[in-house]
Write a protein that holds these residues in place. Sequence first.
Motif, mmCIF file in Angstrom:
data_model
loop_
_atom_site.group_PDB
_atom_site.id
_atom_site.type_symbol
_atom_site.label_atom_id
_atom_site.label_comp_id
_atom_site.label_asym_id
_atom_site.label_seq_id
_atom_site.Cartn_x
_atom_site.Cartn_y
_atom_site.Cartn_z
ATOM 1 N N PRO A 261 0.817 -1.224 0.000
ATOM 2 C CA PRO A 261 0.000 0.000 0.000
ATOM 3 C C PRO A 261 0.845 1.266 0.000
ATOM 4 C CG PRO A 261 -0.867 -1.601 1.567
ATOM 5 C CD PRO A 261 0.466 -2.115 1.124
ATOM 6 N N VAL A 262 1.948 1.237 0.734
ATOM 7 C CA VAL A 262 2.831 2.407 0.795
ATOM 8 C C VAL A 262 3.515 2.626 -0.547
ATOM 9 C CG1 VAL A 262 4.932 3.338 1.849
ATOM 10 C CG2 VAL A 262 3.198 2.241 3.281
ATOM 11 N N VAL A 263 4.048 1.547 -1.137
ATOM 12 C CA VAL A 263 4.722 1.662 -2.434
ATOM 13 C C VAL A 263 3.781 2.237 -3.484
ATOM 14 C CG1 VAL A 263 5.720 0.321 -4.337
ATOM 15 C CG2 VAL A 263 6.412 -0.150 -1.984
ATOM 16 N N ALA A 264 2.551 1.720 -3.519
ATOM 17 C CA ALA A 264 1.571 2.216 -4.486
ATOM 18 C C ALA A 264 1.219 3.677 -4.212
ATOM 19 C CB ALA A 264 0.312 1.354 -4.440
ATOM 20 N N ALA A 265 1.083 4.028 -2.941
ATOM 21 C CA ALA A 265 0.741 5.408 -2.586
ATOM 22 C C ALA A 265 1.878 6.365 -2.921
ATOM 23 C CB ALA A 265 0.400 5.494 -1.104
ATOM 24 N N LEU A 266 3.111 5.960 -2.655
ATOM 25 C CA LEU A 266 4.263 6.819 -2.947
ATOM 26 C C LEU A 266 4.430 7.065 -4.439
ATOM 27 C CD1 LEU A 266 6.908 5.352 -0.462
ATOM 28 C CD2 LEU A 266 5.830 7.608 -0.328
ATOM 29 N N ARG A 277 5.472 11.169 0.824
ATOM 30 C CA ARG A 277 6.898 11.141 0.477
ATOM 31 C C ARG A 277 7.709 11.968 1.465
ATOM 32 N NH1 ARG A 277 4.903 10.593 -4.951
ATOM 33 N NH2 ARG A 277 4.587 12.848 -5.208
ATOM 34 N N ASP A 278 7.152 13.098 1.897
ATOM 35 C CA ASP A 278 7.845 13.924 2.897
ATOM 36 C C ASP A 278 8.000 13.155 4.209
ATOM 37 O OD1 ASP A 278 8.039 16.046 1.154
ATOM 38 O OD2 ASP A 278 6.231 17.057 1.894
ATOM 39 N N VAL A 279 6.964 12.419 4.599
ATOM 40 C CA VAL A 279 7.019 11.622 5.829
ATOM 41 C C VAL A 279 8.110 10.565 5.726
ATOM 42 C CG1 VAL A 279 5.780 9.938 7.245
ATOM 43 C CG2 VAL A 279 4.605 11.999 6.440
ATOM 44 N N TYR A 280 8.196 9.928 4.584
ATOM 45 C CA TYR A 280 9.167 8.846 4.407
ATOM 46 C C TYR A 280 10.591 9.359 4.200
ATOM 47 C CZ TYR A 280 6.480 4.564 4.724
ATOM 48 O OH TYR A 280 5.772 3.496 5.229
#
Length: 347
Positions: A261-266, A277-280
């Motif tokens: 889910p994170v990869v798709a969202a990023l 992306r800023d959070v990561y």
Amino acid sequence: MSQITDPAPVRAFPRLGWVDDLLFPALRKAVEALPAAESRVAGYHRGWCEADGTPTPPSSGGGKSVRPALTLLSAVAVGECPSVAVPGAVAVELVHDFTLLHDDVIDGDALRRHRPAAWSLFGTPAAVLTGDALLVMAMRALAEAPPEHAAAAVRELVAALLELVEGQSLDVVFEKRSEVSVAEYLAMAEGKTGALIGCACALGGVLAGADAERVRGLREFGRRLGVAFQCADDVLGIWGRTSRSGKPVGADLAARKKSLPVVAALAGTGAASERLRDVYRSSVPLDERDVEVARRLVEEAGGREAAELEARRQMTAALRSLSFAQPTADAYRQLHDIAQAMTRRES
């Protein structure tokens, strides 16, 4: 769109008591043959005893014996008695526990199956050594299978283990990479999760003496099912409940892990993706409130929907592959039910 954790699509897990009846005597024998220290850690990890060795009630812990069930049912699918596949069922369950023990150390997860993870009680060296010992016993279980099938079974497991290690290695590497594509993630998941479930199914066919084409169909069914399971598990890791899953929900987000889910969202282009992306990119530790914000951003950016869609796509491919194994009707139904339960669940 329905979501994996909604009550409507959740399937009750099939009753697998018959699997336990076949599996557990041989599995216990294998674990009890370990050196005393490793045997106790393995017994605790499985929920058979407390940390001090005190036996627990029979209903406590131990998981759902999913992979062994797939092995035994795969033998049935090609027309054999499930008992011929017991060495394979034992091997895949031992390997699965080996991976869980090591994963908990690598990830620093303090919970497993609603209890403290083994490393957090016995220490990292004990957990790692126990995992290693379980891997050795898995190889021995297959080496002691009937000689006409033992060599092929060992080769099947070795090939899966090489993929599993590569997949796990990529998973660790992805944590430090700023960008990971969905395609790269799915390739990693196929190794980390799909390889062993594919092996579980293939071993049933191998030990039953099935021809290469039917074994290939079983293997591919398991591989696709494994990726579907990983997609569903990634969703639960963010939106599930610790009280149901027995694992720390939100820990992956707190650690900035790149689950599907994170990869798709990023990979998105909207405002939610940019904020995520800023959070990561930040190195500031995430507290509970930050994790909740990240969870909301992943969903707004379409990460949850993408992961659920991929899980369904992989399930469709899995069932198509299963048909190439020409399974018996009853075995197909049972394998179908297990696959549905694995990918539409709350725990």
